[in-house]
Design a protein around this motif. Structure first.
Motif, PDB file in Angstrom:
ATOM      1  N   TRP A  69       0.989   2.641   8.870  1.00 55.46           N
ATOM      2  CA  TRP A  69       2.206   2.530   8.083  1.00 55.46           C
ATOM      3  C   TRP A  69       3.471   2.771   8.894  1.00 55.46           C
ATOM      4  N   ASP A  70       3.363   3.510  10.007  1.00 56.81           N
ATOM      5  CA  ASP A  70       4.550   3.815  10.810  1.00 56.81           C
ATOM      6  C   ASP A  70       4.809   2.782  11.890  1.00 56.81           C
ATOM      7  N   GLY A  71       4.062   1.673  11.864  1.00 53.17           N
ATOM      8  CA  GLY A  71       4.249   0.613  12.843  1.00 53.17           C
ATOM      9  C   GLY A  71       3.414   0.769  14.092  1.00 53.17           C
TER      10      GLY A  71
ATOM     11  N   VAL B 197     -10.927   1.593  -1.969  1.00 49.73           N
ATOM     12  CA  VAL B 197     -10.857   1.133  -3.362  1.00 49.73           C
ATOM     13  C   VAL B 197      -9.434   1.214  -3.890  1.00 49.73           C
ATOM     14  N   SER B 198      -8.703   2.249  -3.507  1.00 56.89           N
ATOM     15  CA  SER B 198      -7.326   2.416  -3.973  1.00 56.89           C
ATOM     16  C   SER B 198      -6.348   1.469  -3.295  1.00 56.89           C
ATOM     17  N   GLY B 199      -6.771   0.839  -2.197  1.00 61.11           N
ATOM     18  CA  GLY B 199      -5.875  -0.031  -1.447  1.00 61.11           C
ATOM     19  C   GLY B 199      -5.080   0.695  -0.385  1.00 61.11           C
ATOM     20  N   ASP B 200      -5.300   1.996  -0.220  1.00 59.29           N
ATOM     21  CA  ASP B 200      -4.620   2.740   0.843  1.00 59.29           C
ATOM     22  C   ASP B 200      -5.132   2.322   2.219  1.00 59.29           C
ATOM     23  N   LEU B 201      -6.347   1.817   2.256  1.00 60.30           N
ATOM     24  CA  LEU B 201      -6.995   1.377   3.486  1.00 60.30           C
ATOM     25  C   LEU B 201      -7.486  -0.043   3.276  1.00 60.30           C
TER      26      LEU B 201
ATOM     27  N   VAL C 221      -6.375  -1.477   8.544  1.00 59.63           N
ATOM     28  CA  VAL C 221      -4.983  -1.297   8.139  1.00 59.63           C
ATOM     29  C   VAL C 221      -4.873  -0.010   7.327  1.00 59.63           C
ATOM     30  N   VAL C 222      -4.132   0.972   7.861  1.00 59.83           N
ATOM     31  CA  VAL C 222      -3.904   2.243   7.168  1.00 59.83           C
ATOM     32  C   VAL C 222      -2.511   2.145   6.553  1.00 59.83           C
TER      33      VAL C 222
END
Length: 425
Positions: free
Chosen positions: A29-31, A67-71, A43-44
């Motif tokens: 998420w921080d690039g 499952v939550s889409g965070d990963l 993809v985190v």
């Protein structure tokens, strides 16, 4: 290649969990990112993904994050799921306290530490005595009552949710499922006027096939309300309501035997090891002397002994709560101990790998519709589950078998030589 910030922490966590460097690219998420040429990308999407792993180290944390889409995974999902098999030893996927203390500094700097995130709503939380009637209904509802429209997209027009039987490498899923339904009917020796019990009848596909093609009377039982509702509608639409009855009923509650034949396809996995002897005895009691039982079930290797589902596993929390896989020898043993004679066993392992891959293609081709018909999390559960299952069958971690048994007595209708079941007619 940038390799600082969150991506570096992900690599450290992965190395700790796997005992080896992560053979996937990582983007956070921080690039920050780390790149492994030709590999899928993990993809985190946010800090919450790592927070889930900190609070539930291992498979459960990873499952909740996905499952939550965070990963997420970009690229070949099968390749992303395959790499643990290539490691020197299969990882335990556990973080110990000492490692977390060592990583406390980076975790704090990146804002990862905090209260545990709520599990995704797709996670099962069952109550009550294991494999009681009430708890089994809850477990089955969790898996099957997620929307008939969703299952139509996933399974295709056949609405068969068990291993297909591919006549050849070029066969379509629909052709293979019809071949499987006919295979079951031929093994059971169905003839006009017979009475068939379909245990765990799903959406009624086998009942429809048996009644229409073999002119038998069928009782189908399921404890999924959604399945029963659609099965009854399909049967009425086919004009077979006079020959097929679908009941919202547990097999333990069926009391109107005997039946000339019984099919149990993809249902024994839900019974539980402790209940298998009672399951086999009940089916024996419902079967007429000389009648045939076909038990079609997924099986695992015998090395680890009786299965005790890990309550923190992805399958237990999201797919088959309370499901238990047993070795083939266990299935054969309980049928024999119940007084049945096992007369034929056939492995369909390779067919199930092809079936799971076909279901994944259906899901991916209708992704947006599937999400609308269920939820983003539910669609992700099924994509992960089926892709992982395809690999499990391909790599011999699990199998699936059709065991044909006969209740002794009555007319012995079995041929003297083993028929070539794969050939119709």
């Amino acid at each position: 290649m940038a390799h600082q910030g969150a991506s570096r922490l992900v690599d450290e966590l992965a190395t700790t969990l796997l005992g080896a460097p992560l053979p996937l690219s990582v983007r956070c998420w921080d690039g920050s990112e780390s790149v492994v040429d030709g590999a899928p990308t993990l993809v985190v999407r946010n800090r919450r993904a790592l927070r889930r792993l900190v609070h539930a180290p291992g498979e459960l944390g990873l499952a909740r994050a996905y499952v939550s889409g965070d990963l997420d995974v970009e690229g070949d999902l099968y390749a992303a799921l395959s790499f643990p098999d290539d490691l020197p030893s299969r990882p335990a996927l556990r973080l110990d306290r000492r490692t977390l203390v060592h990583l406390a500094g980076p975790l704090l700097r990146l804002g990862v530490l905090g209260p545990p995130p709520a599990p995704p709503p797709e996670e099962a939380r069952l109550r009550g005595l294991h494999h009681s009637l009430r708890r089994d209904r809850s477990a089955i509802s969790h898996h099957y009552d997620v929307g008939n429209d969703f299952y139509r997209l996933l399974l295709g027009p056949s609405l068969v949710y068990s291993c297909a039987y591919f006549p050849g490498p070029g066969a379509t899923l629909e052709e293979a499922q019809e071949a499987k339904l006919d295979l079951v009917c031929r093994k059971l020796g169905l003839e006009p006027g017979m009475r068939l019990l379909d245990v765990g009848c799903g959406w009624g596909s086998l009942a429809l096939h048996a009644a229409a093609r073999y002119d038998v009377s069928v009782v189908g039982v399921t404890i999924s309300a959604a399945q029963a509702e659609l099965a009854r509608r399909r049967i009425a639409d086919a004009g077979l309501a006079d020959r097929v009855e679908i009941r919202l009923q547990d097999y333990r509650e069926v009391a109107d035997g005997p039946f000339d034949a019984i099919a149990s396809v993809g249902m024994a996995e839900h019974v539980g090891h402790a209940q298998l002897p009672a399951y086999a005895s009940r089916l024996h009691a419902l079967l007429a002397p000389g009648g045939r039982l076909l038990n079609h079930a997924i099986a695992r290797g015998p090395a680890a002994g009786p299965d005790r589902p890990d309550p923190g596993s992805f399958l237990s929390r999201y797919v088959f709560p309370d499901g238990e896989l047993q070795p083939l020898a266990t299935h054969v043993g309980v049928l024999e101990e119940a007084g049945l004679e096992v007369v034929d066993v056939e492995s369909l392992r390779r067919h199930y790998a092809l079936t799971c891959r076909a279901w994944v293609r259906n899901l991916e081709e209708h992704w947006e519709e599937a999400v609308r018909a269920s939820s983003p999390g539910r669609a992700r559960v099924w994509r992960l589950y089926l892709a992982g299952s395809a690999l499990a069958f391909e790599r011999h971690r699990v199998g699936v078998n059709q065991v044909l048994a006969v209740r002794p007595g009555g007319e012995d209708r079995l041929p003297l030589r083993r028929p070539e079941w794969s050939r119709s007619g």
